[in-house]
Write a protein that holds these residues in place. Structure first.
Motif, PDB file in Angstrom:
ATOM      1  N   THR A 166       0.816  -1.208   0.000  1.00 38.52           N
ATOM      2  CA  THR A 166       0.000   0.000   0.000  1.00 38.52           C
ATOM      3  C   THR A 166       0.857   1.269   0.000  1.00 38.52           C
ATOM      4  O   THR A 166       2.083   1.218   0.127  1.00 38.52           O
ATOM      5  N   THR A 167       0.184   2.403  -0.145  1.00 38.27           N
ATOM      6  CA  THR A 167       0.827   3.713  -0.091  1.00 38.27           C
ATOM      7  C   THR A 167       0.355   4.428   1.175  1.00 38.27           C
ATOM      8  O   THR A 167      -0.693   5.078   1.182  1.00 38.27           O
ATOM      9  N   PRO A 168       1.109   4.305   2.288  1.00 32.62           N
ATOM     10  CA  PRO A 168       0.688   4.965   3.532  1.00 32.62           C
ATOM     11  C   PRO A 168       0.885   6.477   3.425  1.00 32.62           C
ATOM     12  O   PRO A 168       1.883   6.945   2.892  1.00 32.62           O
ATOM     13  N   HIS A 291       9.907   1.008   0.210  1.00 35.62           N
ATOM     14  CA  HIS A 291       9.386   1.446  -1.096  1.00 35.62           C
ATOM     15  C   HIS A 291       7.922   1.831  -0.944  1.00 35.62           C
ATOM     16  O   HIS A 291       7.125   1.105  -0.332  1.00 35.62           O
ATOM     17  N   VAL A 292       7.571   2.980  -1.489  1.00 35.86           N
ATOM     18  CA  VAL A 292       6.177   3.456  -1.470  1.00 35.86           C
ATOM     19  C   VAL A 292       5.714   3.609  -2.912  1.00 35.86           C
ATOM     20  O   VAL A 292       6.268   4.430  -3.661  1.00 35.86           O
ATOM     21  N   PRO A 293       4.709   2.850  -3.335  1.00 35.38           N
ATOM     22  CA  PRO A 293       4.213   2.979  -4.713  1.00 35.38           C
ATOM     23  C   PRO A 293       3.653   4.376  -4.985  1.00 35.38           C
ATOM     24  O   PRO A 293       3.092   5.020  -4.087  1.00 35.38           O
ATOM     25  N   ASP A 294       3.820   4.852  -6.208  1.00 37.30           N
ATOM     26  CA  ASP A 294       3.252   6.140  -6.599  1.00 37.30           C
ATOM     27  C   ASP A 294       1.721   6.087  -6.529  1.00 37.30           C
ATOM     28  O   ASP A 294       1.105   5.038  -6.760  1.00 37.30           O
ATOM     29  N   LEU A 295       1.115   7.223  -6.208  1.00 42.10           N
ATOM     30  CA  LEU A 295      -0.338   7.333  -6.291  1.00 42.10           C
ATOM     31  C   LEU A 295      -0.760   7.297  -7.762  1.00 42.10           C
ATOM     32  O   LEU A 295       0.007   7.710  -8.643  1.00 42.10           O
ATOM     33  N   GLN A 306       7.591   9.269   0.928  1.00 39.34           N
ATOM     34  CA  GLN A 306       8.652   8.782   1.818  1.00 39.34           C
ATOM     35  C   GLN A 306       9.205   9.920   2.672  1.00 39.34           C
ATOM     36  O   GLN A 306       9.357   9.783   3.890  1.00 39.34           O
ATOM     37  N   LYS A 307       9.498  11.051   2.039  1.00 42.81           N
ATOM     38  CA  LYS A 307      10.046  12.200   2.773  1.00 42.81           C
ATOM     39  C   LYS A 307       9.029  12.753   3.765  1.00 42.81           C
ATOM     40  O   LYS A 307       9.392  13.162   4.878  1.00 42.81           O
ATOM     41  N   GLN A 308       7.749  12.766   3.381  1.00 41.37           N
ATOM     42  CA  GLN A 308       6.712  13.258   4.288  1.00 41.37           C
ATOM     43  C   GLN A 308       6.595  12.375   5.527  1.00 41.37           C
ATOM     44  O   GLN A 308       6.444  12.873   6.649  1.00 41.37           O
ATOM     45  N   LEU A 309       6.660  11.063   5.336  1.00 39.23           N
ATOM     46  CA  LEU A 309       6.589  10.144   6.473  1.00 39.23           C
ATOM     47  C   LEU A 309       7.790  10.331   7.398  1.00 39.23           C
ATOM     48  O   LEU A 309       7.647  10.335   8.627  1.00 39.23           O
TER      49      LEU A 309
END
Length: 328
Positions: A166-168, A291-295, A306-309
């Motif tokens: 998922t994209t948290p 890894h965070v998938p793109d919206l 990633q940077k926001q988290l």
């Protein structure tokens, strides 16, 4: 960087990890050369009852470095046990440097918790470029080299792809791994656990409402969890370069990101300067994100998330001062 050379370093690290694997298993199960009747010798490290070293640590590190010095006599070597003996007195250079933790998670090892393993990293120009984390009891071999991806027993990481991965969008959607560390003075423990409390506290009371916090007892396997995609983040102040050099490569090559882990809570850092900073593996402070998938329809959004988290985490945790590794 020469891909052929990196592949050679990776192959060498894998070979050595597998070579000492049987000794690691003997020590864990107290069989063979480390049977109950032989000298296992779990001792406090440098007088710290919360940290320990065994005959297995020393045997594996000596074996790995003896072999490496034969293969790469001009390279530099940094190991947990040999460095502990010299009081952290070594020079950090741009030369190829092998960074080894022979038993990452020694307390887990001593107490028969299988979340423990061998960590072998290579740094060039002071940055990690090759990483191998081998968990012999779990039969998990994590491998990575710059530009070549990260793998678990040959399977590419992360193990999951979108939409399963998922994209948290906030810490409230994240599972995090961290450690309580071996420094047990009241000031450090209060700072660390105050940070944990703010991370876990619900938003109505000013917390981040982190979904899950896991303390597993070993930094390199923690980073392997992030690379694997089964933990969103890892944060710690206090580990040494040998604890996470190899794991950092796993995270980066699986599409994750790593940053400096110095928290901003209660700090004097101006708001406009509160931007996640690049990781220096010698500074003993790290935050990693998977890894965070793109919206959908938003290429590049995963990297921004990633940077926001990471920024949300650093706003929530305190900095804990530690002396950097080595001399520069």
């Amino acid at each position: 960087m020469d891909t052929k050379q990196l592949q050679e370093y990776l192959d060498t690290a894998v070979m050595l990890a597998k070579e000492v694997g049987p000794a690691f298993k003997d020590g864990f199960w107290r069989t063979g050369q480390f049977a109950a009747t032989s000298d296992f010798a779990a001792e406090d490290k440098q007088g710290n009852q919360a940290d320990c070293v065994t005959a297995v640590d020393c045997f594996i590190e000596k074996t790995i470095f003896t072999r490496l010095r034969q293969i790469y006599p001009s390279h530099k070597f940094v190991g947990e046990e040999t460095t502990a003996e010299t009081g952290n007195e070594y020079k950090v250079t741009d030369d190829p440097t092998w960074i080894v933790d022979p038993v990452d998670g020694t307390n887990n090892f001593v107490h028969h918790f299988p979340y423990t393993g061998i960590s072998i990293g290579v740094a060039i120009n002071k940055e990690p470029v090759v990483g191998v984390v081998y968990l012999p009891i779990l039969d998990e071999l994590y491998t990575a080299a710059r530009g070549m991806g990260a793998h678990l027993n040959g399977q590419q990481l992360p193990l999951f792809k979108s939409p399963v991965l998922t994209t948290p969008l906030s810490l409230a959607q994240c599972s995090m791994v961290a450690e309580h560390g071996s420094a047990r003075c009241a000031k450090i423990m209060k700072s660390r656990f105050d940070s944990f409390a703010r991370l876990l506290l619900d938003k109505e009371h000013g917390g981040a409402c982190l979904q899950n916090l896991r303390i597993t007892g070993a930094a390199a396997p923690d980073l392997a969890l992030v690379a694997k995609g089964v933990a969103e983040m890892y944060w710690e102040c206090g580990p040494h370069a040998w604890d996470f050099a190899a794991g950092v490569v796993l995270v980066l090559e699986s599409g994750g990101a790593v940053f400096d882990g110095a928290g901003w809570w209660g700090s004097t850092v101006p708001c406009e300067d509160r931007v996640p900073q690049p990781l220096n593996i010698w500074n003993r402070k790290i935050v990693a994100v998977r890894h965070v998938p793109d919206l959908p329809g938003q290429p590049g959004s995963g990297r921004e998330i990633q940077k926001q988290l990471v920024a949300e985490l650093l706003e929530t945790v305190e900095d804990i001062p530690y002396t950097p590794d080595g001399s520069h």
